[in-house]
Structures are given as structure tokens and as C-alpha cells.
Design a protein around this motif. Structure first.
Motif, PDB file in Angstrom:
ATOM      1  N   ASP A  39       0.820  -1.210   0.000  1.00  0.00           N
ATOM      2  CA  ASP A  39       0.000   0.000   0.000  1.00  0.00           C
ATOM      3  C   ASP A  39       0.857   1.265   0.000  1.00  0.00           C
ATOM      4  OD1 ASP A  39      -2.229  -1.594   0.013  1.00  0.00           O
ATOM      5  OD2 ASP A  39      -2.812  -1.142   2.084  1.00  0.00           O
ATOM      6  N   MET A  40       1.927   1.263   0.807  1.00  0.00           N
ATOM      7  CA  MET A  40       2.803   2.449   0.878  1.00  0.00           C
ATOM      8  C   MET A  40       3.476   2.711  -0.466  1.00  0.00           C
ATOM      9  SD  MET A  40       2.538   3.875   3.728  1.00  0.00           S
ATOM     10  CE  MET A  40       0.855   3.328   3.646  1.00  0.00           C
ATOM     11  N   LEU A  89       0.858   3.993  -2.907  1.00  0.00           N
ATOM     12  CA  LEU A  89       0.417   5.325  -2.514  1.00  0.00           C
ATOM     13  C   LEU A  89       1.478   6.382  -2.819  1.00  0.00           C
ATOM     14  CD1 LEU A  89      -1.858   6.873  -0.934  1.00  0.00           C
ATOM     15  CD2 LEU A  89      -0.465   6.496   1.094  1.00  0.00           C
ATOM     16  N   VAL A 147       0.438  12.212   3.863  1.00  0.00           N
ATOM     17  CA  VAL A 147      -0.754  11.534   3.364  1.00  0.00           C
ATOM     18  C   VAL A 147      -1.472  10.900   4.543  1.00  0.00           C
ATOM     19  CG1 VAL A 147      -1.632   9.762   1.810  1.00  0.00           C
ATOM     20  CG2 VAL A 147       0.448  10.966   1.218  1.00  0.00           C
ATOM     21  N   GLN A 148      -2.781  11.024   4.573  1.00  0.00           N
ATOM     22  CA  GLN A 148      -3.584  10.334   5.577  1.00  0.00           C
ATOM     23  C   GLN A 148      -3.895   8.953   5.033  1.00  0.00           C
ATOM     24  OE1 GLN A 148      -4.244  11.845   8.516  1.00  0.00           O
ATOM     25  NE2 GLN A 148      -5.061   9.895   9.235  1.00  0.00           N
ATOM     26  N   TRP A 149      -3.605   7.920   5.809  1.00  0.00           N
ATOM     27  CA  TRP A 149      -3.838   6.541   5.386  1.00  0.00           C
ATOM     28  C   TRP A 149      -4.347   5.757   6.580  1.00  0.00           C
ATOM     29  CZ3 TRP A 149      -1.230   1.908   6.720  1.00  0.00           C
ATOM     30  CH2 TRP A 149      -1.532   0.808   5.898  1.00  0.00           C
ATOM     31  N   ARG A 150      -5.528   5.183   6.442  1.00  0.00           N
ATOM     32  CA  ARG A 150      -6.186   4.484   7.548  1.00  0.00           C
ATOM     33  C   ARG A 150      -6.211   5.413   8.759  1.00  0.00           C
ATOM     34  NH1 ARG A 150      -3.782  -1.616   7.438  1.00  0.00           N
ATOM     35  NH2 ARG A 150      -4.288  -2.105   5.294  1.00  0.00           N
ATOM     36  N   LYS A 202      -0.786   8.722   9.842  1.00  0.00           N
ATOM     37  CA  LYS A 202      -0.308   9.797   8.996  1.00  0.00           C
ATOM     38  C   LYS A 202       0.994   9.299   8.366  1.00  0.00           C
ATOM     39  CE  LYS A 202      -0.839  13.660  10.891  1.00  0.00           C
ATOM     40  NZ  LYS A 202      -0.729  14.802  11.779  1.00  0.00           N
ATOM     41  N   ILE A 203       1.067   9.332   7.051  1.00  0.00           N
ATOM     42  CA  ILE A 203       2.250   8.868   6.328  1.00  0.00           C
ATOM     43  C   ILE A 203       3.058  10.090   5.911  1.00  0.00           C
ATOM     44  CG2 ILE A 203       3.101   7.541   4.355  1.00  0.00           C
ATOM     45  CD1 ILE A 203       1.444   5.960   6.517  1.00  0.00           C
TER      46      ILE A 203
END
Length: 163
Positions: free
Chosen positions: A43-44, A47, A59-62, A65-66
Motif C-alpha cells: 500500500d505504501m 500510494l 498523506v492520511q492513510w487508515r 499519517k504517512i
């Protein structure tokens, strides 16, 4: 000296991967299954690699915060708590790159591939349990020199015949 403000509670994971989507280094600070790790890595990569170079590095993921940053051909990507400071986490990624640069002398992807144990050691001297352990580049450098000296001494000792 680098002062650590209370902006990062815990990093959940740190991933280094190439522009081609090859994982070069992974460090997990939370316990998850191998299957979930593979899904997070996939996913990373999807993305981050899909984003344009001019996009924001957050990036907001689930529920995480990424934060990521590209240096040459490598992406440094960290998963943080939602309330953590993004700019401070970018500084953490940058400090890790500076430490790698100091040790390898202008670090590149091949340095990480062929000396991954050193890259992990530097990371462990800098971050422990997902929190900043040592902020001084000098202190980490001294630790690396000591580890290299010990390794050379052990290799020398082991190469001598035992009578």
C-alpha cells in the motif's frame, strides 16, 4: 545540539524503497503479522510512488499519517500517529539521511543494498522503539566508529589460527 520537542509520540514503521518499488529497508516499531506487513508495504509503495513530485509529503492513510521524502532514487517513508507533528517527522527522516551520508559519504541505493546491516545499526542508534534515542550526529558517528573497530578486531582475531 538537536533538541527533541514533544512532537512525535511514536513512529509505527520506517520503510526505504526505490523508485522501481523495491524494498530496501524496513523497520517496524509496532507488532503486526507478516501478512499485514506485506499489505502495508504494498500500500505504501502504491500510494507514494503514484504521487506527483510536487505533491505534499504527508498523506492520511487508515488511522495513520504517512510522511515520506525522496532522496535521489530512494523514498524514506514513515507511519505516524494521527496527532504527531509532520514537520518534525520530516526532520527525523532528514537526520537519518544525514547520518547515512556521514557514514557512507554521499549515500546511495547500493550502499543500502550491500551494507544493510550498517544502515540498520545507524537507525537503531538514532531511533529506538519508534522514538528518537540520539539526536547528535557526532554521538552516532562515534558509536559507528567503535562498532567498526570492534568488528575489525573480531575479524582479525577469528582469522588467526587456533593452536
Amino acid at each position: 545540539m538537536w533538541i527533541v520537542p514533544p512532537g512525535i509520540k511514536q513512529i509505527h514503521f520506517l520503510l526505504l524503497f526505490s523508485r522501481q518499488g523495491k524494498l530496501r529497508l524496513q523497520k517496524w516499531y509496532t507488532t503486526i503479522t507478516e501478512r499485514e506487513k506485506k499489505k502495508v508495504i504494498r500500500d505504501m509503495m502504491m500510494l507514494v510512488l503514484a504521487r506527483s513530485p510536487r505533491s505534499c509529503n504527508f498523506v492520511q492513510w487508515r488511522d495513520l499519517k504517512i510522511v515520506y521524502k525522496r532522496y535521489a532514487s530512494l523514498y524514506f517513508c514513515a507511519g505516524l500517529e494521527d496527532q504527531d507533528n509532520e514537520l518534525l517527522s520530516l526532520e527525523v527522516l532528514h537526520r537519518y539521511v544525514e547520518l547515512l551520508d556521514k557514514y557512507f559519504g554521499n549515500v546511495c541505493e547500493l550502499d543500502i543494498i550491500f551494507n544493510f546491516e550498517k544502515a540498520y545499526y545507524i537507525l537503531d542508534e538514532f531511533l529506538m522503539g519508534g522514538e528518537i534515542l540520539e539526536t547528535s550526529k557526532v554521538a552516532v558517528g562515534v558509536s559507528m566508529e567503535e562498532a567498526d573497530t570492534l568488528q575489525e578486531t573480531m575479524e582479525e582475531y577469528m582469522s588467526k589460527p587456533a593452536y
